[in-house]
Design a protein around this motif. Structure first.
Motif, PDB file in Angstrom:
ATOM      1  N   LYS A 131      -4.394   5.579  -7.428  1.00 12.41           N
ATOM      2  CA  LYS A 131      -4.276   5.370  -5.980  1.00 12.41           C
ATOM      3  C   LYS A 131      -3.985   6.735  -5.383  1.00 12.41           C
ATOM      4  O   LYS A 131      -3.217   7.513  -5.956  1.00 12.41           O
ATOM      5  N   GLU A 178     -11.317   3.868   0.116  1.00 14.11           N
ATOM      6  CA  GLU A 178     -10.594   2.917  -0.739  1.00 14.11           C
ATOM      7  C   GLU A 178      -9.239   3.457  -1.195  1.00 14.11           C
ATOM      8  O   GLU A 178      -8.455   2.735  -1.808  1.00 14.11           O
ATOM      9  N   ARG A 209     -11.220  -2.335  -0.093  1.00 15.44           N
ATOM     10  CA  ARG A 209     -10.997  -2.501   1.345  1.00 15.44           C
ATOM     11  C   ARG A 209     -12.313  -2.466   2.141  1.00 15.44           C
ATOM     12  O   ARG A 209     -12.489  -3.226   3.090  1.00 15.44           O
ATOM     13  N   VAL A 254      -6.332  -1.044  -5.284  1.00 15.24           N
ATOM     14  CA  VAL A 254      -4.954  -0.554  -5.172  1.00 15.24           C
ATOM     15  C   VAL A 254      -3.903  -1.597  -5.526  1.00 15.24           C
ATOM     16  O   VAL A 254      -2.766  -1.269  -5.826  1.00 15.24           O
ATOM     17  N   LEU A 277       0.841  -1.191   0.000  1.00 14.01           N
ATOM     18  CA  LEU A 277       0.000   0.000   0.000  1.00 14.01           C
ATOM     19  C   LEU A 277       0.881   1.248   0.000  1.00 14.01           C
ATOM     20  O   LEU A 277       0.686   2.170  -0.785  1.00 14.01           O
ATOM     21  N   ASN A 307      -6.064  -7.328  -0.250  1.00 14.34           N
ATOM     22  CA  ASN A 307      -5.556  -8.519  -0.948  1.00 14.34           C
ATOM     23  C   ASN A 307      -5.761  -9.769  -0.078  1.00 14.34           C
ATOM     24  O   ASN A 307      -5.041  -9.993   0.879  1.00 14.34           O
ATOM     25  N   GLY A 327      -4.435  -3.916   4.306  1.00 14.45           N
ATOM     26  CA  GLY A 327      -4.251  -2.539   3.848  1.00 14.45           C
ATOM     27  C   GLY A 327      -4.630  -2.353   2.401  1.00 14.45           C
ATOM     28  O   GLY A 327      -5.082  -1.284   1.998  1.00 14.45           O
ATOM     29  N   ASP A 328      -4.437  -3.391   1.587  1.00 11.76           N
ATOM     30  CA  ASP A 328      -4.789  -3.225   0.187  1.00 11.76           C
ATOM     31  C   ASP A 328      -5.844  -4.231  -0.278  1.00 11.76           C
ATOM     32  O   ASP A 328      -5.976  -4.472  -1.466  1.00 11.76           O
ATOM     33  N   HIS A 371      -3.389  -9.291   3.347  1.00 10.20           N
ATOM     34  CA  HIS A 371      -2.878  -7.926   3.345  1.00 10.20           C
ATOM     35  C   HIS A 371      -4.092  -7.000   3.421  1.00 10.20           C
ATOM     36  O   HIS A 371      -4.675  -6.640   2.399  1.00 10.20           O
TER      37      HIS A 371
END
Lengths: 480, 364
Positions: free
Chosen positions: B167, B58, A343, B139, A153, A374, A371-372, A369
């Protein structure tokens, strides 16, 4: 094939050209062991000239090839191609130069990811992309699949840390892309090459961008009563305007397995664990830590722990990075996906994955993950049980479709490879895929470079149950 | 351009596609004063200014290519977010498609990366009039070829950008810009290199041709003064504050709006190369600014394009013409374009869009 092999024998001595069953066997699969394919031969070039000569031969005889480093791909990216050869790049493992003032290192494709950081630590620098397999995976593979890790991120993926390339195109022509700068004149061809999954040829030399090692870290563990609560905590941190270096979530199964494996000191009674790490200048990190603590206090954390020293910090990460192989040991076999969701949809995605798992009668562990967005759902199954692999594959497919439905992607960092190419038409339109194919054919008209990967078209080889990869059994790699 | 000049203002993607299909040559007119190649269908994306999707939580925003950069920056700022690549030349005409096609990242890109590091999705019209969507809206995404990055700096030569996803990051709580003046360019350059390798996480790290370092810090307000003290200790000198109403990228070279006359060049280079660049270009280029930690040189000159190109060749460097009364796009060392030419052939087989490297014969 015979005239091609005869010419190949003129290029390579027998100790660097494998044609016999015994020496070909280790190459039949990569980190995604459910696919297997025997290559015609494996060659081990020692330098760029040998690579170029090999590509020219492949081009002349239209023989497909796949370049392979340590074979840790989780999407079948380095799976051999039917009637094709494997070009093993492990012997091209030199760090050619290090330039501390410009913060760059020039490396060959077979250099292992973690070796770059160890080679430049004396200059106070490091290479940021940190896939969990970094102790064995190679830069060439990171480049081909745009590998990620826990810090994407804030710091981006492999693509954000490659400045220039010397590339052998699939017909053997050598081109130079990018330069010594972060910036370009003209289109960002390096950006296009990174993540092209080996479809554009072989990178011979790679100019990497290095970063100064952060002065200070603060690593926080917070435990929660539910995965959803941990997911909401991520939202609270994001809303507070702080940009952590990493935000990771583990579920109960993963916490217990990691504890059993490395004794990381995680709270064992938690349903979910959130790891947040801040990095940067000491004064800045301390001020961010105060703000972060205030934000975390607003969440429903059961317990908050802060790493007191670097040893504790490294232990937290050791637990996190070993979580996958640790969970894997709980089950004879597992599959892992790496779909991405927005997210804010994390909670919804996790709930649905749990429901789909119950429906399929399969256990799913989650380490991701956060934060992103994933995800890394780990689907546990026993391949010896009839139909179990198909059930697991079917569940994996449903999870990918869920990611797309929620507005995400089928892959965050493992790449499409063989595994997910049948999902490409669900993410991209016919027009989009047609454009990808035109670009591919312009670079590789004979489609010999890693044929059958990323772009839908050729059928994937049949699935087979073959157990964990030998490297995985040895505890050297994990699937994340 | 003659009296019959007509600026097309398509208002739907299908009209835009037809314009590309039906015209032998197409160019996007980004600004009223930008030169346009003769005999081309000139198009503006003024009707494509929508914010397509923006969910602040986001950290992503999707906007149409004709959206004004300044509008998007304001919308982001309302939610406490920003473009970390610090877009340049944000005057009234500057569009999202324009900053992507030109690849304009400012001094503030030193901390987290340039525009190409923040573009995650992109739609465009190719030379055959197909509307193609690439990348994604999350992202992190590794599916398909990374065409969003390819388009950065392509200057409209590969397609018409219609929409893009970026982003974005939370806006730092506080900023402070300071100057460190050294008594020679050489000393300033040495300090720049030392800071680049150091553990200071500087938002911006620029050097001017007099040896002044222009530094911007950002972060939690409580930490900034302590961090400045640490900088002073390392550099062994005290800083000059820069007043708030004089944005730092106007010193000494204005990178906020294009110069009215002369040529402005963007030169990518390594930070150590700056000494040689400055020595070589000083006689013909009165304003020189070394930006993004020394990885990019911005050079203003009133010399002839060919003379500058020759000087750059002697330095083995290429430059992008950011502004100036010339149709040249790229000058200096002419690197082989085999890879680019193959991509160009795939996306624009009939050469409808501008030629980025007009003097390079196709190698394929």
């Amino acid at each position: 094939m015979t005239p091609f092999l005869e010419k190949l024998r003129q290029l390579y001595p027998s100790d660097r050209l494998y044609e016999d069953e015994a020496r070909l066997t280790p190459y039949v699969s990569d980190g995604l062991t459910v696919f297997r394919q025997k290559p015609v031969a494996v060659v081990m070039p020692l330098d760029s000239d040998e690579i170029v000569a090999t590509l020219k031969l492949c081009h002349e005889f239209s023989v497909p090839f796949v370049a392979r480093g340590s074979g840790t791909s989780l999407s079948g990216g380095s799976l051999p191609i039917d009637e094709g050869i494997v070009i093993s790049l492990n012997r091209l493992n030199q760090i050619l130069s290090i330039d501390p003032d410009n913060r760059t290192a020039r490396v060959q494709p077979g250099v292992i990811n973690a070796h770059v950081s160890s080679a430049v630590v004396q200059h106070g620098l490091y290479f940021a992309p940190d896939p969990s397999s970094q102790s064995v995976c190679t830069i060439g593979g990171n480049l081909a699949f745009n590998s990620g890790g826990a810090h994407c991120l804030k710091y981006g993926m492999t693509s954000n840390h490659v400045l220039g390339l010397k590339v052998a195109l699939p017909d053997g022509e050598i081109v130079h892309l990018g330069n010594d700068s972060l910036e370009n004149v003209g289109p960002d061809c390096v950006g296009l090459f990174v993540g092209s999954e080996g479809l554009f040829g072989i990178a011979l030399e790679i100019q990497l961008r290095l970063l100064p090692i952060p002065e200070s870290f603060r690593t926080i563990l917070a435990s929660y009563e539910s995965l959803e609560a941990a997911g909401e905590a991520v939202g609270t941190v994001v809303a507070s305007g702080i940009l952590p270096g990493a935000m990771e979530i583990m579920d109960k199964l993963a916490i217990e397995a990691a504890e059993a494996a490395v004794n990381a000191g995680y709270p064992r009674n938690a349903e979910a664990l959130l790891i947040i790490e801040l990095d940067g200048e000491a004064a800045a990190v301390e001020a961010e830590f105060t703000a972060l603590s205030t934000a975390i206090e607003q969440t429903q954390a059961k317990e908050i722990r802060i790493a007191q020293d670097n040893e504790e910090r490294l232990l937290i990460w050791k637990g996190r990075k070993s979580a996958f192989s640790a969970v894997g040991r709980l089950s004879p076999d597992y599959l892992v996906q790496d779909g991405v969701v927005p997210r804010s949809k994390l909670g919804e995605a996790l709930k649905e994955i749990s429901r789909l798992g119950s429906e399929a009668n399969l256990h799913v562990a989650n380490v991701f993950h956060a934060g992103d967005g994933n995800l890394h759902p780990l689907i546990l199954f026993d391949g010896k049980e009839s139909g179990a692999l198909e059930r697991a594959e079917n569940l994996a497919g449903k999870i990918l479709r869920l990611c797309l439905k929620l507005g995400g992607s089928i892959t965050g960092e493992h790449g499409v490879g063989v595994e997910k190419k049948s999902f490409m038409p669900e993410m991209f339109s016919e027009n989009d895929l047609e454009a990808f194919k035109r670009i591919r054919q312009a670079i590789d008209p004979r489609e010999i470079s890693n044929r059958g990967k990323m772009l839908p078209g050729n059928e994937a080889p049949a699935l087979s149950h073959s157990g964990p990869h030998p490297l995985e059994q040895a505890g050297l790699i994990s699937r994340m | 351009m003659g009296n019959d000049f007509k600026l097309h203002v398509p208002d739907t993607i299908s009209v835009l596609k037809s314009l590309v299909r039906d015209s032998p040559s197409v160019s996007i007119k980004a600004r009223d004063d930008s030169p346009s190649p003769p005999n081309t269908t000139a198009i503006t994306l003024a009707a494509f200014q929508k914010i397509v999707e923006y969910q602040p939580e986001e950290y992503t925003i999707t906007v149409e290519a004709g959206a004004k950069v300044s509008d998007v920056i304001s919308i982001l700022a309302e939610q406490g977010q920003y473009f970390p690549f610090d877009p340049l030349f944000i005057d009234k005409d500057s569009t999202i498609g324009g900053i992507i096609a030109n690849g304009y990242s400012g001094p503030g890109a030193n901390r987290y990366g340039i525009l190409r590091d923040f573009i995650i999705g992109l739609s465009f019209i190719d030379g055959q009039g197909n509307h193609i969507k690439t990348g994604g809206k999350v992202v992190k995404n590794a599916a398909g070829f990374d065409i969003p990055k390819l388009m950065v700096g392509s200057r409209g030569s590969l397609g018409i950008i219609t929409e893009s996803t970026f982003k974005v990051f939370p806006l730092p709580q506080a900023y402070k810009t300071i100057l460190f003046r050294f008594d020679s360019f050489e000393k300033g350059h040495t300090a720049l290199l030392a800071l680049g390798r150091s553990q200071f996480t500087l938002d911006a790290l620029d050097l001017d041709s007099k040896g002044t370092l222009i530094i911007r810090l950002s972060g939690q307000a409580a930490s900034i003064d302590t961090r400045i003290q640490a900088l002073e200790t390392m550099l062994g000198s005290t800083h000059d504050p820069l007043s708030r109403d004089k944005p730092f990228w106007q010193v000494p070279l204005n990178l906020q709006s294009y110069p009215k006359t002369g040529l402005l060049l963007k030169i990518p280079n390594s930070p150590t190369a700056i000494a040689e660049i400055d020595a070589k270009l000083a006689p013909n280029c009165p304003h020189r600014r070394y930006s993004i930690g020394g990885f990019v040189s911005w050079i203003y000159s009133e010399s002839e394009v060919n003379d500058l190109s020759q000087s750059l060749k002697e330095l083995d460097l290429s430059a992008q013409i950011a502004s100036g009364d010339t149709l040249e796009q790229v000058i200096g060392t002419d690197h082989p374009k085999a890879f680019y030419n193959r991509i160009k052939q795939a996306l624009d087989p009939q050469q409808k869009f501008i030629a980025l490297y007009p003097k390079t014969p196709s190698s394929t």
